[in-house]
Scaffold this active site. Structure first.
Site, mmCIF file in Angstrom:
data_model
loop_
_atom_site.group_PDB
_atom_site.id
_atom_site.type_symbol
_atom_site.label_atom_id
_atom_site.label_comp_id
_atom_site.label_asym_id
_atom_site.label_seq_id
_atom_site.Cartn_x
_atom_site.Cartn_y
_atom_site.Cartn_z
ATOM 1 C CD GLN A 109 -1.758 2.806 -1.801
ATOM 2 O OE1 GLN A 109 -1.198 3.491 -2.652
ATOM 3 N NE2 GLN A 109 -2.179 3.302 -0.654
ATOM 4 N NE ARG A 158 2.612 9.634 6.508
ATOM 5 C CZ ARG A 158 1.683 8.718 6.274
ATOM 6 N NH1 ARG A 158 2.035 7.457 6.105
ATOM 7 N NH2 ARG A 158 0.415 9.056 6.213
ATOM 8 N N GLY A 187 -4.614 7.925 -1.600
ATOM 9 C CA GLY A 187 -3.816 7.230 -2.613
ATOM 10 C C GLY A 187 -4.379 5.853 -2.897
ATOM 11 C CB SER A 191 3.398 -0.252 -3.973
ATOM 12 O OG SER A 191 2.066 0.226 -3.956
ATOM 13 C CG ASP A 211 0.628 2.851 6.510
ATOM 14 O OD1 ASP A 211 1.264 3.588 5.730
ATOM 15 O OD2 ASP A 211 -0.312 2.118 6.132
#
Ligand code: S3P
Length: 440
Positions: A180, A357, A106, A178, A326
């Site tokens: 990212q 997850r 991603g 985010s 994470d």
């Protein structure tokens, strides 16, 4: 139930299963391959910078290899050497002849989209089955506002077809926290007119900002807002990438499971936006000390010594959930062994990672005999539960494979991890290293 122990493969093969036997302790020292988040960013910026960027301890994971492969398809010359040495020749990017394969990553797809949004050509970004399910509207929206044209599959899913354009700066508040997406916008801003501001609802990792500064860009940060003038030029750097703290997290949690463990992690990333796991483990009763702190290009690096003691309870919610996103699977996986249980809330983002997850952790904990309460935005795992060796499934997700290898160390009997080789996405050496550290 138990399975015969299998020999660990030297190089992990796709879709390989692994058996984890119970351990007595975690003992020894580890040096980790370079942080995945920083490796992606330094590689992308090195490919844009003037000159040759020389990196050491680049991530060995398949995700960062996807970034390097995509950059090569864009005409960038890259040389790979021993021990994670990577040299990248910055040069103008060329239109690729074929789709850019982002694999499972991603980060590659979202952050590269930012740069491709400002290039004078069209490119297509594809991914594997897991990546093809992940939400991309979060990058499509701001980059389209900046002037790029981006087509996607239904629901804003990959593949993405990006037609770059001269971009306009934006003032943008991220709807979802985010790093990212924040990074994609800041990278796009290298090709924009005006001054871009990005504001995040809560603090996320700041490697994008630090990497831009390392390569010579100027930006200002105030609270959760970053402001940066568009169109800045970058120059090459030479850097050693700090050890990946999200990979270290599995060993930290493994050591925390056994009173009497003694583990030293050498040269690990200690960036405060990434190191919250240390505070959480200390709060739960673990003894942790950090020595030899240094700073390289704004990133803190240190060596971490861990001593296992009895683990108490933990609650992770609000901004802490975003900071630990994470590390939550492995924390949940060790929760049954605590004396107070662990509650995780405000972590809905876990449902749109490489796998769902929350569902994967709950299913595997139950397979090992635990009681788990599953919520839309998290989990509650009650205390004092002895896990039993069982068959668990990585569902092709690297962090799920490694989290359950850790949980299996204190189970009664052997645990078979289906698709354990998914670990190669971020840490191919994980199982070999775990075998070295586990005392039996
Ligand atoms: C990352 C940001 C996080 C994280 C991912 C790496 C990064 O994703 O889960 O593993 O390098 O910026 P989001 O930006 O989707 O939260």
């Amino acid at each position: 139930m138990s399975w015969p122990a299998r020999e660990l493969p030297g190089g992990i093969m796709p879709h390989k299963d692994i058996v984890i036997r119970p351990a007595k302790n975690i003992m020894g020292a580890v040096r980790l391959p370079g942080d995945k988040s920083i490796s992606h960013r330094y590689a992308m910026l090195g490919a844009l910078a003037e000159g040759t960027t020389r990196l050491r301890n680049f991530s060995t994971g398949a995700d960062c290899a996807s970034t390097l492969g995509a950059l090569e398809s864009l005409g960038i010359a890259i040389r790979r050497g021993e021990q994670g040495a990577v040299e990248i020749e910055g040069s103008p990017w060329r239109a690729p002849h074929a789709g850019l394969d982002c694999g499972n990553s991603g980060s590659t797809m979202r952050m590269l989209s930012g740069i491709l949004a400002g290039q004078p050509f069209t490119s297509e970004l594809t991914g594997d089955e897991s990546l093809s399910r992940r939400p991309m509207a979060r990058v499509i929206e701001p980059l389209t506002k900046m002037g790029a044209r981006i087509e996607s599959a239904a629901g804003g899913r990959p593949p993405l077809r990006i037609t770059g354009h001269a971009l306009q700066a934006i003032d943008y508040r991220l709807p979802v926290a985010s790093a990212q997406v924040k990074t994609a916008i800041l990278f796009a801003n290298l090709f924009a007119h005006g001054t871009t501001a990005v504001e995040e609802p809560m603090r996320t990792r700041d490697h994008g900002e630090l990497a831009l500064q390392a390569f010579g860009a100027e930006l200002a940060r105030s609270g959760n807002r970053v402001t940066m003038a568009g169109g800045q030029k970058l120059h090459a750097i030479e850097a050693a990438i700090p050890g990946d703290i999200s990979s270290a997290a599995f060993f930290l949690c493994a050591a925390a499971l056994f009173p009497g463990s003694n583990l030293l992690l050498d040269s690990v990333l200690m960036n405060p936006t990434r190191a919250a796991l240390l505070d959480v483990l200390i709060g739960m009763g673990c003894r942790i000390s950090v020595v030899n702190l240094e700073e390289h290009y704004g990133e803190l690096v240190g060596s971490v010594a861990v001593e296992g003691l009895e683990l108490r309870e933990g609650t992770i919610a609000d901004a802490l959930s975003a900071a630990l996103i994470d590390e939550l699977p492995v924390l949940a996986a060790i929760a049954p062994y605590t004396t107070g249980g662990i509650e995780i809330r405000d972590a809905r983002e876990l449902r749109v990672k490489e796998s769902d997850r929350i569902a994967a952790v709950a299913a595997n904990l139950r397979a090992m005999g635990a009681t788990v309460e599953e919520h839309e935005d998290g989990l509650r795992v009650p205390c004092n539960q002895q896990l039993q060796g069982a068959e668990v499934d990585s569902v092709g997700d690297h962090r799920i494979a490694m989290a359950f290898a850790v949980a299996a160390l204190r189970a009664t009997g052997d645990t078979l991890i289906r698709g354990a080789s998914a670990a190669q996405i971020s840490y191919p050496e994980f199982f070999t290293m775990l075998e070295k550290l586990a005392e039996r």
